[in-house]
Motif scaffolding. Sequence first.
Motif, short mmCIF file in Angstrom:
data_model
loop_
_atom_site.label_atom_id
_atom_site.label_comp_id
_atom_site.label_asym_id
_atom_site.label_seq_id
_atom_site.Cartn_x
_atom_site.Cartn_y
_atom_site.Cartn_z
N LYS A 5 0.63 -0.99 0.12
CA LYS A 5 -0.20 -0.24 -0.56
C LYS A 5 1.00 1.52 -0.21
O LYS A 5 0.50 2.48 -0.01
CB LYS A 5 -1.31 -0.36 1.06
N ASN A 6 2.06 1.62 0.37
CA ASN A 6 3.28 2.50 0.32
C ASN A 6 3.92 2.47 -1.50
O ASN A 6 4.54 3.45 -1.20
CB ASN A 6 4.10 1.57 1.36
N TYR A 7 3.28 2.18 -2.54
CA TYR A 7 3.77 2.33 -3.96
C TYR A 7 1.60 2.49 -3.99
O TYR A 7 1.26 1.85 -4.32
CB TYR A 7 4.41 1.31 -4.02
N ILE A 8 2.48 3.30 -5.43
CA ILE A 8 1.25 4.10 -5.71
C ILE A 8 1.08 4.45 -7.22
O ILE A 8 2.84 4.69 -7.33
CB ILE A 8 0.95 5.45 -5.20
N LEU A 9 0.29 3.66 -8.21
CA LEU A 9 0.99 4.45 -9.62
C LEU A 9 0.24 5.87 -10.20
O LEU A 9 -0.99 6.08 -9.91
CB LEU A 9 -0.36 2.97 -10.39
N ARG A 10 0.82 6.32 -10.52
CA ARG A 10 0.50 8.01 -10.87
C ARG A 10 1.02 8.09 -12.54
O ARG A 10 2.56 7.32 -13.26
CB ARG A 10 1.77 9.18 -10.54
N HIS A 11 0.78 9.07 -13.27
CA HIS A 11 0.85 9.94 -14.54
C HIS A 11 1.63 10.58 -14.24
O HIS A 11 1.01 11.99 -14.28
CB HIS A 11 0.01 10.26 -15.19
N VAL A 12 3.01 10.64 -14.76
CA VAL A 12 3.67 12.02 -14.89
C VAL A 12 5.10 11.93 -15.69
O VAL A 12 5.10 11.18 -16.44
CB VAL A 12 5.26 11.67 -13.40
N ALA A 13 4.49 13.60 -16.91
CA ALA A 13 5.27 14.29 -17.48
C ALA A 13 5.21 12.99 -18.50
O ALA A 13 5.93 12.76 -19.24
CB ALA A 13 6.53 14.43 -17.40
#
Length: 90
Positions: A5-13
């Motif tokens: 749970k301490n890792y997340i998926l994000r869309h960056v640049a």
Amino acid sequence: MKRDKNYILRHVAGSDVIVPVGTAAVSFPGMLTVNSTGILLWELLEGEQSVESLTKALCDQFEVEPAQASEDVEKFLSCLRRAGALEAES
């Protein structure tokens, strides 16, 4: 196995990345870039999964042979393990 749970998926640049948050950022001060296959596997790992269930999901979603899908799943899981992005197995 399932994702930590301490890792997340994000869309960056323009890229999709898995990043650590909180204390996980201390132990893994980086990020993992993922493609559409990685995104699918990451989303499935929100719940408990096996190598077999992940392999089947890749075969169902993409035109890939089971042997190749299994190899891809193992490589992805290996990257997640090295980063500490999977929950510790009990």
